[in-house]
Design a protein around this motif. Structure first.
Motif, PDB file in Angstrom:
ATOM      1  N   ASP A   1      39.716 -29.959  89.902  1.00 23.98           N
ATOM      2  CA  ASP A   1      38.674 -30.858  89.772  1.00 23.98           C
ATOM      3  C   ASP A   1      38.396 -31.855  91.283  1.00 23.98           C
ATOM      4  O   ASP A   1      38.078 -33.086  90.968  1.00 23.98           O
ATOM      5  CB  ASP A   1      38.781 -31.699  88.884  1.00 23.98           C
ATOM      6  CG  ASP A   1      38.290 -31.072  87.453  1.00 23.98           C
ATOM      7  OD1 ASP A   1      37.413 -30.388  87.419  1.00 23.98           O
ATOM      8  OD2 ASP A   1      39.405 -30.955  86.450  1.00 23.98           O
TER       9      ASP A   1
ATOM     10  N   THR B   1      41.040 -33.427  81.990  1.00 23.55           N
ATOM     11  CA  THR B   1      40.594 -34.833  82.529  1.00 23.55           C
ATOM     12  C   THR B   1      40.210 -35.729  81.280  1.00 23.55           C
ATOM     13  O   THR B   1      39.942 -36.720  81.483  1.00 23.55           O
ATOM     14  CB  THR B   1      39.694 -34.913  83.745  1.00 23.55           C
ATOM     15  OG1 THR B   1      38.399 -34.308  83.285  1.00 23.55           O
ATOM     16  CG2 THR B   1      40.148 -34.104  84.836  1.00 23.55           C
TER      17      THR B   1
ATOM     18  N   LEU C   1      36.731 -38.129  88.416  1.00 22.60           N
ATOM     19  CA  LEU C   1      37.699 -38.034  86.909  1.00 22.60           C
ATOM     20  C   LEU C   1      37.379 -38.880  85.814  1.00 22.60           C
ATOM     21  O   LEU C   1      38.195 -38.792  85.133  1.00 22.60           O
ATOM     22  CB  LEU C   1      39.180 -38.036  87.395  1.00 22.60           C
ATOM     23  CG  LEU C   1      39.649 -37.219  88.402  1.00 22.60           C
ATOM     24  CD1 LEU C   1      41.109 -37.248  88.913  1.00 22.60           C
ATOM     25  CD2 LEU C   1      39.348 -35.630  88.041  1.00 22.60           C
TER      26      LEU C   1
END
Length: 174
Positions: free
Chosen positions: A15, A55, A20
């Motif tokens: 990612d 996440t 996030l």
């Protein structure tokens, strides 16, 4: 060591381009135009949900084709990734077109207090409504688009032009 790493399927920096924090909104063109590449679209959606799960971000779904019950196009409530995964697994494309104008109205109803990460899984059919939906989504956060390659896009075949009896009579015989 390499064999252990290969078998464990590690994910390195998956990612790095995605923020996030904030919920993930997955916009899905689920009308007739998406049917041809539906399996690829499911794979993309599952990957996006897996990233959100890693996440700990909640997920919202916006399906652009009107529901079969005739209800309005609307954004789902926030849900954990596991629930979103179940919803996506049960999805199928609808045999009618997407209604991106209705999807824009649904986008306008989203609480804008938090920046979203947005992924649009598009059927690839580009028209003015696609551009308008993209602009509307950009007001909520960054938008990543996913669509099939040009050669894999759906084709719309139009019927041949109608020929009247007068037109047939005006042709010269072979």
């Amino acid at each position: 060591t390499l064999l252990i790493l290969a078998v464990s399927h590690p994910v390195f920096d998956a990612d790095r381009h995605a923020p996030l924090r904030g919920p993930l909104l997955i916009v899905v063109d689920d009308g007739w135009g998406a049917a041809r590449g539906w399996q690829r679209h499911l794979t993309v959606m599952q990957t996006l949900i897996d990233r959100a799960d890693r996440t700990h971000r909640p997920v919202m779904l916006l399906l652009t084709a009107p529901p079969a019950d005739g209800g309005p196009v609307r954004v789902s409530s926030l849900m954990p990734a596991a629930q979103a995964r179940s919803v996506v697994q049960a999805m199928t494309p609808k045999p009618w077109p997407s209604d991106r104008a209705a999807a824009i109205k649904a986008v306008e109803s989203i609480n804008r207090s938090e920046t979203l990460r947005i992924a649009w899984v598009s059927d690839g059919l580009a028209d003015d409504s696609a551009h308008d939906l993209a602009r509307s989504l950009q007001t909520l956060g960054s938008v990543d688009g996913f669509a099939d390659a040009v050669g894999a896009l759906p084709r719309l075949l139009l019927p041949p032009p109608a020929v009247t009896d007068a037109a047939r009579c005006s042709r010269s015989p072979p």
